[in-house]
Design a protein around this motif. Structure first.
Motif, mmCIF file in Angstrom:
data_model
loop_
_atom_site.group_PDB
_atom_site.id
_atom_site.type_symbol
_atom_site.label_atom_id
_atom_site.label_comp_id
_atom_site.label_asym_id
_atom_site.label_seq_id
_atom_site.Cartn_x
_atom_site.Cartn_y
_atom_site.Cartn_z
ATOM 1 N N GLY A 179 0.806 -1.216 0.000
ATOM 2 C CA GLY A 179 0.000 0.000 0.000
ATOM 3 C C GLY A 179 0.839 1.265 0.000
ATOM 4 N N TRP A 180 0.404 2.249 -0.775
ATOM 5 C CA TRP A 180 1.018 3.589 -0.862
ATOM 6 C C TRP A 180 2.455 3.578 -1.402
ATOM 7 C CZ3 TRP A 180 -1.153 2.376 4.153
ATOM 8 C CH2 TRP A 180 -2.445 2.835 4.316
ATOM 9 N N THR A 181 2.866 2.474 -2.028
ATOM 10 C CA THR A 181 4.263 2.359 -2.456
ATOM 11 C C THR A 181 4.687 3.486 -3.386
ATOM 12 O OG1 THR A 181 4.369 -0.018 -2.134
ATOM 13 C CG2 THR A 181 5.897 0.910 -3.724
ATOM 14 N N PHE A 182 3.844 3.815 -4.376
ATOM 15 C CA PHE A 182 4.178 4.889 -5.322
ATOM 16 C C PHE A 182 3.183 6.053 -5.214
ATOM 17 C CE2 PHE A 182 5.998 1.035 -7.213
ATOM 18 C CZ PHE A 182 7.290 1.460 -7.467
ATOM 19 N N LYS A 183 2.507 6.152 -4.090
ATOM 20 C CA LYS A 183 1.501 7.196 -3.902
ATOM 21 C C LYS A 183 2.123 8.589 -4.071
ATOM 22 C CE LYS A 183 -1.705 8.828 -0.307
ATOM 23 N NZ LYS A 183 -0.947 9.976 0.218
ATOM 24 N N ASP A 184 1.441 9.423 -4.836
ATOM 25 C CA ASP A 184 1.857 10.822 -5.085
ATOM 26 C C ASP A 184 3.195 10.939 -5.807
ATOM 27 O OD1 ASP A 184 -0.442 11.873 -3.874
ATOM 28 O OD2 ASP A 184 0.451 11.759 -1.884
ATOM 29 N N SER B 259 6.196 -11.701 -11.650
ATOM 30 C CA SER B 259 6.366 -12.311 -10.326
ATOM 31 C C SER B 259 5.418 -11.709 -9.287
ATOM 32 C CB SER B 259 7.815 -12.135 -9.855
ATOM 33 O OG SER B 259 8.178 -10.755 -9.871
ATOM 34 N N VAL B 260 4.893 -10.522 -9.568
ATOM 35 C CA VAL B 260 4.015 -9.819 -8.626
ATOM 36 C C VAL B 260 2.662 -10.523 -8.535
ATOM 37 C CG1 VAL B 260 2.722 -7.682 -8.196
ATOM 38 C CG2 VAL B 260 5.120 -7.571 -8.877
ATOM 39 N N THR B 261 2.239 -10.826 -7.308
ATOM 40 C CA THR B 261 0.960 -11.495 -7.080
ATOM 41 C C THR B 261 -0.034 -10.630 -6.310
ATOM 42 O OG1 THR B 261 1.809 -12.496 -5.041
ATOM 43 C CG2 THR B 261 2.036 -13.782 -7.087
ATOM 44 N N LYS B 262 0.453 -9.501 -5.763
ATOM 45 C CA LYS B 262 -0.439 -8.642 -4.994
ATOM 46 C C LYS B 262 -0.023 -7.185 -5.108
ATOM 47 C CE LYS B 262 -2.509 -8.016 -0.421
ATOM 48 N NZ LYS B 262 -2.629 -8.534 0.972
ATOM 49 N N ILE B 263 -1.023 -6.307 -5.286
ATOM 50 C CA ILE B 263 -0.804 -4.858 -5.307
ATOM 51 C C ILE B 263 -1.694 -4.252 -4.229
ATOM 52 C CG2 ILE B 263 -0.922 -2.739 -6.672
ATOM 53 C CD1 ILE B 263 -0.593 -4.457 -9.179
ATOM 54 N N GLY B 264 -1.093 -3.497 -3.314
ATOM 55 C CA GLY B 264 -1.804 -3.014 -2.134
ATOM 56 C C GLY B 264 -2.632 -1.765 -2.341
ATOM 57 N N TRP B 265 -3.294 -1.411 -1.265
ATOM 58 C CA TRP B 265 -4.199 -0.251 -1.204
ATOM 59 C C TRP B 265 -3.500 1.033 -1.660
ATOM 60 C CZ3 TRP B 265 -9.311 0.617 0.220
ATOM 61 C CH2 TRP B 265 -9.665 1.927 0.556
ATOM 62 N N GLU B 266 -4.103 1.712 -2.666
ATOM 63 C CA GLU B 266 -3.630 3.015 -3.153
ATOM 64 C C GLU B 266 -2.149 2.996 -3.507
ATOM 65 O OE1 GLU B 266 -4.846 5.904 -0.228
ATOM 66 O OE2 GLU B 266 -6.952 5.780 -0.828
ATOM 67 N N ALA B 267 -1.678 1.852 -4.023
ATOM 68 C CA ALA B 267 -0.252 1.694 -4.337
ATOM 69 C C ALA B 267 0.249 2.734 -5.327
ATOM 70 C CB ALA B 267 0.012 0.291 -4.877
ATOM 71 N N PHE B 268 -0.591 3.101 -6.318
ATOM 72 C CA PHE B 268 -0.197 4.078 -7.329
ATOM 73 C C PHE B 268 -1.108 5.314 -7.296
ATOM 74 C CE2 PHE B 268 1.582 0.112 -8.841
ATOM 75 C CZ PHE B 268 2.789 0.476 -9.405
ATOM 76 N N LYS B 269 -1.728 5.577 -6.175
ATOM 77 C CA LYS B 269 -2.679 6.691 -6.072
ATOM 78 C C LYS B 269 -2.020 8.024 -6.426
ATOM 79 C CE LYS B 269 -5.803 9.079 -2.890
ATOM 80 N NZ LYS B 269 -6.261 9.214 -1.498
ATOM 81 N N ASN B 270 -2.743 8.811 -7.211
ATOM 82 C CA ASN B 270 -2.321 10.162 -7.605
ATOM 83 C C ASN B 270 -1.028 10.188 -8.419
ATOM 84 O OD1 ASN B 270 -4.555 11.313 -6.404
ATOM 85 N ND2 ASN B 270 -3.499 11.783 -4.492
ATOM 86 N N CYS B 271 -0.737 9.083 -9.114
ATOM 87 C CA CYS B 271 0.367 9.110 -10.089
ATOM 88 C C CYS B 271 -0.223 9.724 -11.358
ATOM 89 C CB CYS B 271 0.909 7.703 -10.333
ATOM 90 S SG CYS B 271 1.775 7.012 -8.911
#
Length: 545
Positions: free
Chosen positions: A474-479, A491-503
């Protein structure tokens, strides 16, 4: 019409009675002069008076059978001057008569055993209180202090066998629960009290002296918080813990005697005691809570009843040396313990005790740097570590050394220099981007999780994610507002909450696997909120984001 229906119903009752058939009588109803059925003023549900239909009512008779006056039942009935409470009532709940400003007197029946918090709050006119039971029965009523607060002017309760006078300190079940006279300058807590309750003397600004009886074993949270006139206090032997913020803000407190029975000093226990010049801590103390002596600006002398080794073992001792405490040492039974620059407890660097330090040396045995340990060390530019580079790599929480307040860019180790990376990795997790101005980043191979790492990196335009990554948290690339494109490995099996929000610039999203693999990826809500891209390019076609 309604009267006619009632008459018919009565005739039917009489008729069936002649035939010896048992029936239930109809419930009584209020009939107005115009023949209309009247709604009762007091709304009752399951034996509880839950509300008053008419906020302008001046007098109320609560129906017989009601056992409880509910939470806020008469809240805001400003004109209510008199109320009749039936003998059936056993409890008056929170805020029951809150804001009944015209209520001048109240008779509480003998069956009442509990009065809720703020039950009579802002009953400005309430000067007469009567109780149907004895003085002893009134003494047993829980929460009776809620009749005597800053907004109620009654000073006594007339009981069946005498008058109960409002005490300075209200005691219930051996607990001093409240000081009922905020203007009292001195107080002697009655013998028999075993605990000073949470907030018992909170805000008693006139209180200059207090006598605590020998039987007290516990001083609760905020017990004397804000007693700005309290100059000294003797805590009796038998007390084992001084609660959270117990003496916070006692700005006149010059000295305090802590007995040998105390094992723990709570968080902020003596915070902002700005006149406290010295303190003697007994050897029985094993823990000092967070910021226990913060802002004790006059505290220059600290003594400890045990040895230097015992003091070293005290948890949280750094809380004596932060927040403007001028003391630099602790006088122990066998010598003097000097305040170090970096305080270490059980292998954890818990705090930097000199916020003005330009350089620090972290001992080789440190395995973790505590959260916020170097917060506010704005002058810190040089960091040394007693162990090797590989040992430093294994230290957890080292990102706490590299934030907007710390200007160090490397750590000098025993076998060389460890350079601050752009992406800090701990245990296979990319935990933080240490350069918020970075325009491009390549996450190291071997990383399995990215977790909130680049949140707020507004300059980040490109990123390379290795095939080893299985989770983007979650929030990894937020803003990351400059990020224009991203390739997510298969290989990615899960993307969290708002991981790319506001990109907001992210127009291109690619996935290393197939459309079917993409659909199988677990994606938490709003992971791409505010992203302009509408689809993801996969190895065998496109899919919706």
């Amino acid at each position: 019409m309604k009267i006619r229906r009632l008459c018919i119903a009565l005739l039917l009752v009489a008729a069936v009675a002649d035939n010896a058939i048992a029936v239930t009588a109809p419930k009584a109803v209020n009939i107005g002069s115009d023949g209309e059925r009247q709604k009762p003023v007091v709304l009752v549900e399951d034996g509880v008076a839950v509300g008053c239909r008419d906020k302008s009512v001046t007098s109320v008779e609560i129906p017989a059978g009601v056992t409880k006056i509910g939470n806020g039942a008469f809240y805001g009935c400003k004109a209510l001057a008199s109320v009749v409470i039936p003998e059936s009532v056993t409890e008056i709940d929170w805020y029951a008569f809150y804001g009944c400003k015209a209520l001048a007197s109240v008779v509480i029946p003998a069956g009442v055993t509990e009065i809720g918090e703020s039950a009579f709050l802002e009953c400005w006119a309430l000067t007469s209180v009567e109780f149907g039971g004895t003085v002893a029965q009134w003494e047993a009523v829980k929460g009776k202090d809620n009749l005597f607060n800053v907004y109620v002017h009654a000073t006594s309760v007339k009981c069946a066998d005498g008058v109960w006078q409002k005490p300075v300190v209200l005691v219930e079940g051996g607990v001093a629960v409240k000081c009922l006279d905020k203007s009292a300058a001195s107080v002697e807590i009655p013998a028999g009290v075993t605990k000073i309750g949470n907030g018992a003397f909170y805000g008693c600004k006139a209180l200059a002296s207090v006598v605590i009886p020998a039987g007290v074993t516990e001083i609760g949270e905020n017990a004397f918080d804000g007693c700005t006139s309290l100059a000294s206090v003797v805590i009796p032997a038998g007390v084992t813990e001084i609660g959270l913020e117990a003496f916070k803000g006692c700005t006149s407190l010059v000295s305090v005697v802590i007995p040998e029975s105390v094992t723990e000093i709570g968080e902020n226990a003596f915070a902002s005691c700005t006149s406290l010049v010295s303190v003697v801590i007994p050897e029985s103390v094993t823990k000092i809570g967070y910021r226990a002596f913060s802002d004790c600006k006059a505290l220059a002398s600290v003594e400890f009843g045990g040895t230097v080794a015992q003091w070293e073992a005290v948890k949280g001792k750094d809380n004596l040396f932060n927040g403007y405490v001028p003391a630099t040492s602790v006088k122990c039974a066998d010598g003097v313990w000097q305040k170090p620059v970096v305080l270490v407890e059980d292998g954890v660097a818990v705090g930097c005790l000199d916020k003005s330090a330009a350089s620090v040396e972290i001992p080789a045995g440190v395995t973790k740097i505590g959260n916020g340990a170097f917060y506010g060390c704005k002058a810190l530019s040089s960091v040394a570590f007693g162990g090797t580079k590989s040992a430093w790599d294994a230290v957890k929480g080292k990102d706490s050394l590299f934030n907007v307040y710390v200007h160090a860019t490397s750590v000098k180790c025993a076998d060389g220099v460890w350079q601050k990376p752009v992406v800090l990795v701990e245990g296979g997790v990319a935990v933080k981007c240490l350069d918020k101005s970075a325009a491009s980043v390549e996450i190291p191979a071997g990383v399995t999780e990215i977790d909130g790492t680049f949140d707020g990196c507004t300059s980040l335009a490109s990123v390379v994610i290795p095939d080893s990554v299985t989770r983007i948290g979650g929030w990894t690339f937020k803003d990351c507002t400059a990020l224009a494109s991203v390739v997510i490995p298969d290989s990615v099996t899960k993307i969290g909450w708002e991981a790319f929000k506001n990109c907001k610039a992210l127009a291109s999203v690619a996935f290393g696997g197939t459309v079917a693999q993409w659909k199988a990826v677990e994606k938490e809500p709003s992971w791409h909120k505010g992203v302009p891209a509408k689809s993801v390019k996969c190895a065998d076609g496109e899919a919706r984001l």
